[in-house]
Design a protein around this motif. Structure first.
Motif, PDB file in Angstrom:
ATOM      1  N   GLN A  20       0.839  -1.194   0.000  1.00  0.00           N
ATOM      2  CA  GLN A  20       0.000   0.000   0.000  1.00  0.00           C
ATOM      3  C   GLN A  20       0.876   1.246   0.000  1.00  0.00           C
ATOM      4  O   GLN A  20       1.516   1.582   0.997  1.00  0.00           O
ATOM      5  CB  GLN A  20      -0.930   0.002   1.212  1.00  0.00           C
ATOM      6  CG  GLN A  20      -1.871   1.207   1.201  1.00  0.00           C
ATOM      7  CD  GLN A  20      -2.940   1.080   2.263  1.00  0.00           C
ATOM      8  OE1 GLN A  20      -3.188  -0.011   2.731  1.00  0.00           O
ATOM      9  NE2 GLN A  20      -3.543   2.197   2.613  1.00  0.00           N
ATOM     10  N   ARG A  21       0.910   1.936  -1.147  1.00  0.00           N
ATOM     11  CA  ARG A  21       1.553   3.241  -1.259  1.00  0.00           C
ATOM     12  C   ARG A  21       0.528   4.312  -1.557  1.00  0.00           C
ATOM     13  O   ARG A  21       0.828   5.498  -1.544  1.00  0.00           O
ATOM     14  CB  ARG A  21       2.608   3.228  -2.349  1.00  0.00           C
ATOM     15  CG  ARG A  21       3.831   2.401  -2.006  1.00  0.00           C
ATOM     16  CD  ARG A  21       4.722   2.259  -3.201  1.00  0.00           C
ATOM     17  NE  ARG A  21       4.989   3.565  -3.817  1.00  0.00           N
ATOM     18  CZ  ARG A  21       5.628   3.707  -4.990  1.00  0.00           C
ATOM     19  NH1 ARG A  21       6.024   2.631  -5.648  1.00  0.00           N
ATOM     20  NH2 ARG A  21       5.832   4.911  -5.487  1.00  0.00           N
ATOM     21  N   VAL A  22      -0.686   3.899  -1.810  1.00  0.00           N
ATOM     22  CA  VAL A  22      -1.764   4.827  -2.107  1.00  0.00           C
ATOM     23  C   VAL A  22      -2.302   5.400  -0.784  1.00  0.00           C
ATOM     24  O   VAL A  22      -2.506   4.668   0.188  1.00  0.00           O
ATOM     25  CB  VAL A  22      -2.887   4.126  -2.895  1.00  0.00           C
ATOM     26  CG1 VAL A  22      -4.009   5.113  -3.205  1.00  0.00           C
ATOM     27  CG2 VAL A  22      -2.335   3.511  -4.172  1.00  0.00           C
ATOM     28  N   PHE A  42      -2.609   9.344  -5.048  1.00  0.00           N
ATOM     29  CA  PHE A  42      -1.318   8.707  -5.330  1.00  0.00           C
ATOM     30  C   PHE A  42      -0.292   9.824  -5.467  1.00  0.00           C
ATOM     31  O   PHE A  42       0.060  10.246  -6.562  1.00  0.00           O
ATOM     32  CB  PHE A  42      -1.399   7.868  -6.604  1.00  0.00           C
ATOM     33  CG  PHE A  42      -0.224   6.961  -6.788  1.00  0.00           C
ATOM     34  CD1 PHE A  42      -0.222   5.691  -6.259  1.00  0.00           C
ATOM     35  CD2 PHE A  42       0.900   7.397  -7.505  1.00  0.00           C
ATOM     36  CE1 PHE A  42       0.870   4.849  -6.437  1.00  0.00           C
ATOM     37  CE2 PHE A  42       1.996   6.565  -7.654  1.00  0.00           C
ATOM     38  CZ  PHE A  42       1.986   5.295  -7.125  1.00  0.00           C
ATOM     39  N   PRO A  43       0.207  10.353  -4.345  1.00  0.00           N
ATOM     40  CA  PRO A  43       1.097  11.519  -4.401  1.00  0.00           C
ATOM     41  C   PRO A  43       2.507  11.124  -4.827  1.00  0.00           C
ATOM     42  O   PRO A  43       2.980  10.007  -4.568  1.00  0.00           O
ATOM     43  CB  PRO A  43       1.083  12.027  -2.953  1.00  0.00           C
ATOM     44  CG  PRO A  43       0.851  10.792  -2.148  1.00  0.00           C
ATOM     45  CD  PRO A  43      -0.049   9.909  -2.981  1.00  0.00           C
ATOM     46  N   LEU A  92      -6.486  11.793 -12.130  1.00  0.00           N
ATOM     47  CA  LEU A  92      -5.572  10.777 -11.610  1.00  0.00           C
ATOM     48  C   LEU A  92      -5.122  11.113 -10.205  1.00  0.00           C
ATOM     49  O   LEU A  92      -4.934  10.237  -9.369  1.00  0.00           O
ATOM     50  CB  LEU A  92      -4.367  10.657 -12.539  1.00  0.00           C
ATOM     51  CG  LEU A  92      -3.313   9.628 -12.143  1.00  0.00           C
ATOM     52  CD1 LEU A  92      -3.893   8.221 -12.204  1.00  0.00           C
ATOM     53  CD2 LEU A  92      -2.090   9.734 -13.038  1.00  0.00           C
ATOM     54  N   GLU A  93      -4.963  12.385  -9.909  1.00  0.00           N
ATOM     55  CA  GLU A  93      -4.491  12.793  -8.602  1.00  0.00           C
ATOM     56  C   GLU A  93      -5.585  12.666  -7.542  1.00  0.00           C
ATOM     57  O   GLU A  93      -5.287  12.529  -6.353  1.00  0.00           O
ATOM     58  CB  GLU A  93      -3.996  14.233  -8.645  1.00  0.00           C
ATOM     59  CG  GLU A  93      -2.730  14.440  -9.467  1.00  0.00           C
ATOM     60  CD  GLU A  93      -3.042  14.458 -10.970  1.00  0.00           C
ATOM     61  OE1 GLU A  93      -4.241  14.539 -11.324  1.00  0.00           O
ATOM     62  OE2 GLU A  93      -2.096  14.378 -11.751  1.00  0.00           O
ATOM     63  N   ASN A  94      -6.834  12.707  -7.884  1.00  0.00           N
ATOM     64  CA  ASN A  94      -7.925  12.657  -6.911  1.00  0.00           C
ATOM     65  C   ASN A  94      -9.078  11.815  -7.463  1.00  0.00           C
ATOM     66  O   ASN A  94     -10.098  12.352  -7.905  1.00  0.00           O
ATOM     67  CB  ASN A  94      -8.417  14.063  -6.572  1.00  0.00           C
ATOM     68  CG  ASN A  94      -9.463  14.070  -5.473  1.00  0.00           C
ATOM     69  OD1 ASN A  94      -9.603  13.108  -4.724  1.00  0.00           O
ATOM     70  ND2 ASN A  94     -10.219  15.163  -5.392  1.00  0.00           N
ATOM     71  N   PRO A  95      -8.926  10.481  -7.371  1.00  0.00           N
ATOM     72  CA  PRO A  95     -10.007   9.612  -7.845  1.00  0.00           C
ATOM     73  C   PRO A  95     -10.988   9.238  -6.738  1.00  0.00           C
ATOM     74  O   PRO A  95     -11.537   8.130  -6.721  1.00  0.00           O
ATOM     75  CB  PRO A  95      -9.251   8.385  -8.329  1.00  0.00           C
ATOM     76  CG  PRO A  95      -8.091   8.291  -7.405  1.00  0.00           C
ATOM     77  CD  PRO A  95      -7.722   9.703  -7.027  1.00  0.00           C
ATOM     78  N   SER A  96     -11.214  10.128  -5.752  1.00  0.00           N
ATOM     79  CA  SER A  96     -12.105   9.829  -4.625  1.00  0.00           C
ATOM     80  C   SER A  96     -13.528   9.633  -5.119  1.00  0.00           C
ATOM     81  O   SER A  96     -13.944  10.215  -6.132  1.00  0.00           O
ATOM     82  CB  SER A  96     -12.056  10.957  -3.596  1.00  0.00           C
ATOM     83  OG  SER A  96     -10.741  11.156  -3.138  1.00  0.00           O
ATOM     84  N   ILE A  97     -14.286   8.826  -4.353  1.00  0.00           N
ATOM     85  CA  ILE A  97     -15.671   8.547  -4.700  1.00  0.00           C
ATOM     86  C   ILE A  97     -16.571   8.887  -3.517  1.00  0.00           C
ATOM     87  O   ILE A  97     -16.116   9.018  -2.374  1.00  0.00           O
ATOM     88  CB  ILE A  97     -15.868   7.066  -5.097  1.00  0.00           C
ATOM     89  CG1 ILE A  97     -15.526   6.149  -3.911  1.00  0.00           C
ATOM     90  CG2 ILE A  97     -15.081   6.704  -6.343  1.00  0.00           C
ATOM     91  CD1 ILE A  97     -15.834   4.678  -4.172  1.00  0.00           C
ATOM     92  N   LYS A  98     -17.873   9.043  -3.815  1.00  0.00           N
ATOM     93  CA  LYS A  98     -18.862   9.269  -2.772  1.00  0.00           C
ATOM     94  C   LYS A  98     -20.042   8.336  -2.983  1.00  0.00           C
ATOM     95  O   LYS A  98     -20.379   7.981  -4.125  1.00  0.00           O
ATOM     96  CB  LYS A  98     -19.320  10.720  -2.742  1.00  0.00           C
ATOM     97  CG  LYS A  98     -20.040  11.160  -4.012  1.00  0.00           C
ATOM     98  CD  LYS A  98     -20.468  12.620  -3.911  1.00  0.00           C
ATOM     99  CE  LYS A  98     -21.191  13.073  -5.187  1.00  0.00           C
ATOM    100  NZ  LYS A  98     -21.619  14.490  -5.123  1.00  0.00           N
ATOM    101  N   GLU A 113      -7.219   1.109  -6.259  1.00  0.00           N
ATOM    102  CA  GLU A 113      -6.064   0.445  -6.891  1.00  0.00           C
ATOM    103  C   GLU A 113      -5.614   1.238  -8.111  1.00  0.00           C
ATOM    104  O   GLU A 113      -6.413   1.539  -9.009  1.00  0.00           O
ATOM    105  CB  GLU A 113      -6.438  -0.974  -7.286  1.00  0.00           C
ATOM    106  CG  GLU A 113      -5.288  -1.761  -7.909  1.00  0.00           C
ATOM    107  CD  GLU A 113      -5.688  -3.169  -8.242  1.00  0.00           C
ATOM    108  OE1 GLU A 113      -5.451  -4.047  -7.384  1.00  0.00           O
ATOM    109  OE2 GLU A 113      -6.251  -3.381  -9.323  1.00  0.00           O
ATOM    110  N   TYR A 114      -4.278   1.561  -8.136  1.00  0.00           N
ATOM    111  CA  TYR A 114      -3.649   2.230  -9.268  1.00  0.00           C
ATOM    112  C   TYR A 114      -2.909   1.167 -10.076  1.00  0.00           C
ATOM    113  O   TYR A 114      -2.220   0.320  -9.505  1.00  0.00           O
ATOM    114  CB  TYR A 114      -2.653   3.286  -8.809  1.00  0.00           C
ATOM    115  CG  TYR A 114      -3.284   4.616  -8.436  1.00  0.00           C
ATOM    116  CD1 TYR A 114      -3.303   5.637  -9.376  1.00  0.00           C
ATOM    117  CD2 TYR A 114      -3.817   4.838  -7.173  1.00  0.00           C
ATOM    118  CE1 TYR A 114      -3.861   6.876  -9.041  1.00  0.00           C
ATOM    119  CE2 TYR A 114      -4.374   6.040  -6.835  1.00  0.00           C
ATOM    120  CZ  TYR A 114      -4.392   7.066  -7.768  1.00  0.00           C
ATOM    121  OH  TYR A 114      -4.945   8.282  -7.448  1.00  0.00           O
TER     122      TYR A 114
END
Length: 499
Positions: A20-22, A42-43, A92-98, A113-114
């Motif tokens: 886990q690096r995410v 994924f910074p 790609l930098e912010n694939p957050s979901i609600k 998962e990237y």
């Protein structure tokens, strides 16, 4: 996956376990009906190259994987129509979901998962915890007094997640049943607990409390209750003092009854069936205005409620006359007076002993220390009237006396004439100075001093040599010779003395 022109992330239902690096939130807590956001980043990818991952016809960069809490994986996503990316279009930098209108079945693990090259896939796992505040309720059970254990109180916590914990607080000597836990179809839990007791009439109205603890509560929810135990009436007649005599007025009996439900009727009767004419009945009170022989009977009180009835009876014995007054109070007073007299006597004895010891240590009634030159208790000689020609009784010109503080006693002494006109003092009284001192409780040292004084007097009585000695000058008729004894054994006249 395209639904109504909205871009949806690809949700794949299989477990994954990679390094886990995410960056994600480890745990997210929510309640049913709310909207929850699951963040993923994924910074600083560095040299890592992100690849695209195909999901049907759409080409996306990130995949979200859902693992439900239960082991059953549904064929169709339970999140369909309720999940979307936070940003539109997603980056790609912010694939957050609600997720909107979350349900209890949405609880589980969410994996962001990237797809990376050349290191492979990188994942971040978020656990969605669904909480449901339970509905809690506690009630008592109306029971009848008996001899076997029954449930007297129940406590229930319904539709909570996770399952609640139930505890009891009471001074009763009963037992708590094992909690019964039930899982509901919506993944909530219901818990039931009960308290069992062998109910007695005395347990009616006793306190008992149920406490429900849950993660959604800042402190346990408490339900105080009172037991409800029903029983037939318990009856007791009071008021008879075994002192009903002919002519007594205002005698009465009271029928005390306790029951649950509350008693409804009270009935008085006698064992013979006939109620005396001088008896007046007012509900639970039976009054007798004037006691006579007709009251010499057995009275019965019966009380009823919905569960049954109870009764009590008492036999009244009418005396000819009232019993003699008890002398217990007089005896107690005499005993108390005796104790007070003994205490007073003890204090008096203590005072006398203390005062006596104080005198023995050198103090007399005059307030002068022992051995003072002119102590009033050492004045042994007084004056006596002498004749004009120098002679008195027995031919003496001086008659010795002694005077005490408690009285006046005169003792004569023979005053002989020594050749040459020398007067010699010879005592003939029966009480000596030492006797007087002993009567005044002089200490041992003072008695020794007076012993030496007497020895000195004896030496003067047997004196036979020449030389000048003590001469007593005749006094006038109205002049007293006041002789005093000194500490060194000598005698000094306070009047005319010539050597």
């Amino acid at each position: 996956m395209t639904l109504n022109g909205v871009l949806w992330p690809c949700l794949v239902f299989f477990p994954g376990s990679l390094a886990q690096r995410v960056r994600v939130e480890q745990e997210v807590v929510s309640y049913p009906g709310q909207t929850v956001t699951l963040r993923c980043q994924f910074p600083n990818p560095g040299e890592t190259q992100l690849t695209q991952h195909s999901c049907e016809t759409q080409r996306i960069r990130v995949s979200w994987i859902f693992e439900p809490t239960d082991a059953d994986y549904p064929a169709k996503s339970p999140l369909s129509g309720r999940v979307s990316f936070v940003t539109d279009p997603p980056t790609l930098e912010n694939p957050s979901i609600k997720i909107i209108e979350v349900k209890m079945t949405d609880e589980g693990r969410y994996i962001c998962e990237y797809a990376t090259y050349p290191s492979g896939n990188e994942q971040g796992v978020t656990s969605l915890i669904m909480l449901a505040k339970p509905k809690n309720l506690a009630t008592t059970v109306r029971v009848n007094a008996g001899k076997t254990p029954v449930i007297v109180a129940r406590c229930e916590s319904s539709n909570g997640r996770p399952a609640a914990t139930i505890s009891w607080s009471t001074a009763l000597n009963g037992n708590v049943t094992a909690p019964i836990e039930t899982e509901n179809p919506d993944n909530t839990f219901s818990v039931q607990s009960a308290y069992m007791l062998v109910p007695q009439p005395s347990d009616n109205g006793k306190d008992i409390s149920c406490m429900v603890s849950h993660r959604t509560l800042t402190q346990p929810e408490t339900f105080p209750m009172k037991l409800v135990v029903e029983y037939p009436p318990q009856v007791k007649i009071v008021g008879y003092d075994n002192n009903w005599y002919r002519g007594r007025t205002s005698a009465y009996l009271i029928c005390q009854a306790d029951g649950n439900p509350v008693p409804t009727t009270v009935t008085w009767r006698t064992l013979s069936g006939l109620m005396p004419e001088k008896v007046q009945v007012q509900e639970n009170r039976l009054a007798v205005q004037n006691v006579d022989d007709t009251i010499n009977t057995t009275f019965i009180c019966e009380v009823k409620n919905s569960l049954g009835y109870g009764r009590d009876q008492i036999s009244v014995f009418v005396r000819e006359q009232p019993p003699p007054a008890s002398n217990a109070g007089v005896i107690a007073g005499v005993i108390l007076a005796c104790f007070l007299a003994i205490a007073l006597l003890g204090v008096l004895i203590y005072f006398l002993v203390f005062h006596n010891r104080r005198q023995q240590h050198g103090y007399r009634g005059t307030g002068k220390p022992a051995g003072a030159p002119y102590d009033s208790f050492t004045r042994l000689f007084g004056s006596a009237k002498s004749s004009k020609n120098g002679t008195g009784n027995n031919g003496n010109n001086n008659t010795p006396i002694y005077k005490g503080e408690v009285g006046l006693n005169e003792k004569t002494a023979n005053l002989g004439m020594h050749p040459g006109g020398v007067a010699l003092l010879e005592t003939s009284h029966t009480h000596t100075a030492e006797d007087i001192l002993l009567s005044r409780e002089m200490d041992e040292v003072e008695r020794k001093k007076f012993d030496e004084l007497e020895e000195e007097d004896e030496r003067y009585d047997h004196f036979g040599g020449g030389g000048p000695i003590l001469q007593l000058r005749p006094h006038d008729d109205d002049l007293d010779d006041d002789m005093e004894s000194q500490r060194d054994g000598s005698v000094i006249s306070r009047t005319a003395v010539y050597v």
